[in-house]
Design a protein around this motif. Sequence first.
Motif, PDB file in Angstrom:
ATOM      1  N   GLY A   1      50.639 -13.892  42.999  1.00 18.07           N
ATOM      2  CA  GLY A   1      49.374 -13.976  42.280  1.00 18.07           C
ATOM      3  C   GLY A   1      48.971 -15.387  41.878  1.00 18.07           C
ATOM      4  N   ILE A   2      49.706 -16.384  42.365  1.00 20.12           N
ATOM      5  CA  ILE A   2      49.413 -17.768  41.974  1.00 20.12           C
ATOM      6  C   ILE A   2      48.004 -18.199  42.407  1.00 20.12           C
ATOM      7  CG2 ILE A   2      50.124 -20.180  42.256  1.00 20.12           C
ATOM      8  CD1 ILE A   2      53.029 -19.111  42.411  1.00 20.12           C
ATOM      9  N   PRO A   3      47.575 -17.962  43.660  1.00 18.42           N
ATOM     10  CA  PRO A   3      46.215 -18.397  44.037  1.00 18.42           C
ATOM     11  C   PRO A   3      45.131 -17.741  43.188  1.00 18.42           C
ATOM     12  CG  PRO A   3      47.384 -17.567  45.961  1.00 18.42           C
ATOM     13  CD  PRO A   3      48.270 -17.364  44.789  1.00 18.42           C
ATOM     14  N   GLU A   4      45.303 -16.463  42.888  1.00 19.05           N
ATOM     15  CA  GLU A   4      44.302 -15.751  42.105  1.00 19.05           C
ATOM     16  C   GLU A   4      44.200 -16.320  40.693  1.00 19.05           C
ATOM     17  OE1 GLU A   4      46.675 -14.304  43.945  1.00 19.05           O
ATOM     18  OE2 GLU A   4      45.647 -12.964  45.338  1.00 19.05           O
ATOM     19  N   PHE A   5      45.354 -16.545  40.070  1.00 15.53           N
ATOM     20  CA  PHE A   5      45.329 -17.044  38.697  1.00 15.53           C
ATOM     21  C   PHE A   5      44.901 -18.514  38.626  1.00 15.53           C
ATOM     22  CE2 PHE A   5      48.173 -13.345  38.196  1.00 15.53           C
ATOM     23  CZ  PHE A   5      47.386 -12.651  37.289  1.00 15.53           C
ATOM     24  N   LEU A   6      45.249 -19.315  39.643  1.00 16.50           N
ATOM     25  CA  LEU A   6      44.768 -20.697  39.677  1.00 16.50           C
ATOM     26  C   LEU A   6      43.246 -20.743  39.831  1.00 16.50           C
ATOM     27  CD1 LEU A   6      47.408 -22.587  41.855  1.00 16.50           C
ATOM     28  CD2 LEU A   6      46.952 -22.883  39.419  1.00 16.50           C
ATOM     29  N   ALA A   7      42.721 -19.914  40.722  1.00 15.63           N
ATOM     30  CA  ALA A   7      41.267 -19.876  40.922  1.00 15.63           C
ATOM     31  C   ALA A   7      40.562 -19.378  39.670  1.00 15.63           C
ATOM     32  CB  ALA A   7      40.920 -19.001  42.122  1.00 15.63           C
ATOM     33  N   ALA A   8      41.135 -18.379  38.998  1.00 15.32           N
ATOM     34  CA  ALA A   8      40.521 -17.864  37.758  1.00 15.32           C
ATOM     35  C   ALA A   8      40.543 -18.931  36.669  1.00 15.32           C
ATOM     36  CB  ALA A   8      41.255 -16.610  37.294  1.00 15.32           C
ATOM     37  N   ALA A   9      41.654 -19.658  36.548  1.00 16.65           N
ATOM     38  CA  ALA A   9      41.734 -20.731  35.557  1.00 16.65           C
ATOM     39  C   ALA A   9      40.731 -21.829  35.879  1.00 16.65           C
ATOM     40  CB  ALA A   9      43.155 -21.293  35.508  1.00 16.65           C
ATOM     41  N   PHE A  10      40.561 -22.124  37.172  1.00 11.96           N
ATOM     42  CA  PHE A  10      39.579 -23.120  37.590  1.00 11.96           C
ATOM     43  C   PHE A  10      38.169 -22.687  37.205  1.00 11.96           C
ATOM     44  CE2 PHE A  10      36.574 -24.786  40.694  1.00 11.96           C
ATOM     45  CZ  PHE A  10      36.847 -26.138  40.642  1.00 11.96           C
ATOM     46  N   VAL A  11      37.846 -21.411  37.462  1.00 12.62           N
ATOM     47  CA  VAL A  11      36.518 -20.891  37.120  1.00 12.62           C
ATOM     48  C   VAL A  11      36.278 -21.012  35.615  1.00 12.62           C
ATOM     49  CG1 VAL A  11      35.135 -18.782  36.976  1.00 12.62           C
ATOM     50  CG2 VAL A  11      36.303 -19.351  39.091  1.00 12.62           C
ATOM     51  N   LEU A  12      37.259 -20.618  34.823  1.00 12.96           N
ATOM     52  CA  LEU A  12      37.109 -20.705  33.364  1.00 12.96           C
ATOM     53  C   LEU A  12      36.953 -22.154  32.910  1.00 12.96           C
ATOM     54  CD1 LEU A  12      39.723 -18.066  32.195  1.00 12.96           C
ATOM     55  CD2 LEU A  12      37.235 -17.895  32.073  1.00 12.96           C
ATOM     56  N   GLY A  13      37.776 -23.038  33.460  1.00  8.36           N
ATOM     57  CA  GLY A  13      37.715 -24.449  33.064  1.00  8.36           C
ATOM     58  C   GLY A  13      36.402 -25.109  33.430  1.00  8.36           C
ATOM     59  N   ILE A  14      35.956 -24.917  34.663  1.00 11.19           N
ATOM     60  CA  ILE A  14      34.696 -25.518  35.111  1.00 11.19           C
ATOM     61  C   ILE A  14      33.522 -24.946  34.325  1.00 11.19           C
ATOM     62  CG2 ILE A  14      33.092 -25.678  37.068  1.00 11.19           C
ATOM     63  CD1 ILE A  14      35.346 -27.647  37.257  1.00 11.19           C
ATOM     64  N   HIS A  15      33.561 -23.639  34.072  1.00 11.53           N
ATOM     65  CA  HIS A  15      32.450 -23.050  33.326  1.00 11.53           C
ATOM     66  C   HIS A  15      32.425 -23.555  31.888  1.00 11.53           C
ATOM     67  CE1 HIS A  15      29.152 -20.344  32.770  1.00 11.53           C
ATOM     68  NE2 HIS A  15      29.697 -19.940  31.634  1.00 11.53           N
ATOM     69  N   LYS A  16      33.582 -23.704  31.287  1.00 12.44           N
ATOM     70  CA  LYS A  16      33.645 -24.229  29.916  1.00 12.44           C
ATOM     71  C   LYS A  16      33.145 -25.681  29.879  1.00 12.44           C
ATOM     72  CE  LYS A  16      35.235 -23.392  25.733  1.00 12.44           C
ATOM     73  NZ  LYS A  16      34.449 -22.576  24.848  1.00 12.44           N
ATOM     74  N   TRP A  17      33.448 -26.430  30.938  1.00 11.14           N
ATOM     75  CA  TRP A  17      33.088 -27.846  30.983  1.00 11.14           C
ATOM     76  C   TRP A  17      31.609 -28.043  31.325  1.00 11.14           C
ATOM     77  CZ3 TRP A  17      33.887 -31.216  35.784  1.00 11.14           C
ATOM     78  CH2 TRP A  17      33.585 -32.547  35.504  1.00 11.14           C
TER      79      TRP A  17
END
Length: 109
Positions: A69-85
């Motif tokens: 599940g590493i790719p899924e969780f990395l992509a989800a963290a990226f989405v959250l981070g970019i959206h927050k930024w």
Amino acid sequence: MTNLQILITIMIIALITLLTRALPFLFFPEGKKTPEFVTYLGGVLPYAAIAMLVAYCFKSVSLSDGSHGIPEFLAAAFVLGIHKWKHNMLLSIGGGTVLYMFLVQMVFR
């Protein structure tokens, strides 16, 4: 399907689409106050729909198999981070999709 059946199907789809666009204006005219329940649903349903989409995306992720599940969780963290930024939904979702596709096709084969 015959040509007549195709035409009838298209006409029914067009009519239903038109009704879904017009009925809110008929039920809630401009001068009339919108019911509290409808206003409440308008506030909570977008978040509920997003939550269901997230749950659907992660439903088949196996933490014990493959890439864990590493790719899924990395992509989800990226989405959250970019959206927050950046507060840009298109950039968040598009960037997360590109990152996920890169990870599953190049890194976690």
